[in-house]
Design an enzyme around this catalytic site. Sequence first.
Site, PDB file in Angstrom:
ATOM      1  N   ARG A 197       1.754  11.116  13.014  1.00 38.11           N
ATOM      2  CA  ARG A 197       2.850  10.475  12.277  1.00 38.11           C
ATOM      3  C   ARG A 197       3.654   9.616  13.219  1.00 38.11           C
ATOM      4  O   ARG A 197       3.515   9.662  14.421  1.00 38.11           O
ATOM      5  CB  ARG A 197       3.749  11.538  11.633  1.00 38.11           C
TER       6      ARG A 197
ATOM      7  N   CYS B  51      -0.370   7.464  -3.468  1.00 42.11           N
ATOM      8  CA  CYS B  51      -0.579   6.688  -2.253  1.00 42.11           C
ATOM      9  C   CYS B  51      -1.236   7.494  -1.136  1.00 42.11           C
ATOM     10  O   CYS B  51      -1.813   6.927  -0.221  1.00 42.11           O
ATOM     11  CB  CYS B  51       0.758   6.132  -1.763  1.00 42.11           C
TER      12      CYS B  51
ATOM     13  N   LYS C 210       0.822  -1.215   0.000  1.00 38.61           N
ATOM     14  CA  LYS C 210       0.000   0.000   0.000  1.00 38.61           C
ATOM     15  C   LYS C 210       0.858   1.269   0.000  1.00 38.61           C
ATOM     16  O   LYS C 210       0.387   2.340  -0.374  1.00 38.61           O
ATOM     17  CB  LYS C 210      -0.942   0.015   1.205  1.00 38.61           C
ATOM     18  N   ASP C 211       2.107   1.158   0.422  1.00 37.28           N
ATOM     19  CA  ASP C 211       2.996   2.321   0.481  1.00 37.28           C
ATOM     20  C   ASP C 211       3.701   2.595  -0.844  1.00 37.28           C
ATOM     21  O   ASP C 211       4.453   3.570  -0.957  1.00 37.28           O
ATOM     22  CB  ASP C 211       4.067   2.121   1.563  1.00 37.28           C
TER      23      ASP C 211
ATOM     24  N   ARG D 198       2.858   5.882  17.655  1.00 34.75           N
ATOM     25  CA  ARG D 198       1.463   6.334  17.657  1.00 34.75           C
ATOM     26  C   ARG D 198       0.715   5.819  18.887  1.00 34.75           C
ATOM     27  O   ARG D 198      -0.083   6.548  19.490  1.00 34.75           O
ATOM     28  CB  ARG D 198       0.755   5.880  16.374  1.00 34.75           C
TER      29      ARG D 198
ATOM     30  N   ARG E 207      -7.880   9.272   3.456  1.00 31.33           N
ATOM     31  CA  ARG E 207      -8.848   8.204   3.202  1.00 31.33           C
ATOM     32  C   ARG E 207      -9.546   7.774   4.484  1.00 31.33           C
ATOM     33  O   ARG E 207     -10.780   7.663   4.542  1.00 31.33           O
ATOM     34  CB  ARG E 207      -8.124   6.995   2.567  1.00 31.33           C
ATOM     35  N   ARG E 208      -8.762   7.528   5.528  1.00 36.09           N
ATOM     36  CA  ARG E 208      -9.341   7.123   6.814  1.00 36.09           C
ATOM     37  C   ARG E 208     -10.134   8.262   7.447  1.00 36.09           C
ATOM     38  O   ARG E 208     -11.232   8.060   7.966  1.00 36.09           O
ATOM     39  CB  ARG E 208      -8.226   6.684   7.769  1.00 36.09           C
TER      40      ARG E 208
END
Length: 292
Positions: A146, A237, A82-83, A152, A128-129
């Site tokens: 980040r 992305c 996905k990255d 996190r 997106r989230r």
Amino acid sequence: MGMKIKVGSRESVLAVKQAEIVMQSIKKFNPEITLELVTIKTRGDKILDRTLDKIGGKGLFIKELERALYDKEIDFAVHSYKDMPYEETEGLPIVALSERASAFDVLVLPSGVTEIDFSKPIGSSSQRRSIQFSELYKNCEVKPIRGNVLTRLNKLDGGEFSAIILAEAGLRRLNLENRISKAFTLTEMIPSASQGILAVQGRFNEDYWYLSNFNCMESVIISKAERQFLKTLGGGCSSPVAAYAEIHSSEIKLTGMYVSPDGQVVKGSLFSDKNNPEKLGEQLAEMLRGRA
């Protein structure tokens, strides 16, 4: 003597864990091969005071690894698929994909907490989230967060956020599934294209025969559909584009989300024969763009 292979990875705990998944598979079927892990700090890991879309997108997580591939300091690199940008880097193809782990996102609350405190922001690293979460919870504030998964979690437990949104696959690979407070369904939050899949990037014209038992053809098919959807919409992305494909017998179903330039969120699904996943990705992209 057996051959020796140098495996490139980012330095984070999760990235190393993901590289080890690939290495364990190689070792299982080829015990004579010697494997060495080479960790590299990427620009995306160094710049933590700005969101990815402000500093060049998630491709920042792969540039240093690609340089090491070009310079033959490593034999292949392991990435979260996905990255990776949808356009392959010339001379550095994707040579294998893992079986997909969970593709979905999860909500994580502070340790010992059972309800979201909406007086504090929700931490999310992606548009997106953030967009999809704000559709579910109208009264929330979403702020960027980040850092790697453990960073996190520390920010969350330290009181900076009321909750954070992470990929389920990453937490499970780190044996942190106990931190999952809620798993979002496909209806609630469509994942990022290729989320949950590991990509092995190698050099053109080299033989990666030892990855044949690792490579998953189902992941190849579903990723072609998801990434073509992304490519057709021109999304990088970090763009608020989402795609999730699943195979049902001889068919493939693709579900996607498109956000128009004026902020309209459009979602939908299409079925097609699984032998032409790229066409399905293109068709769904055009359909959603036409609805916006």
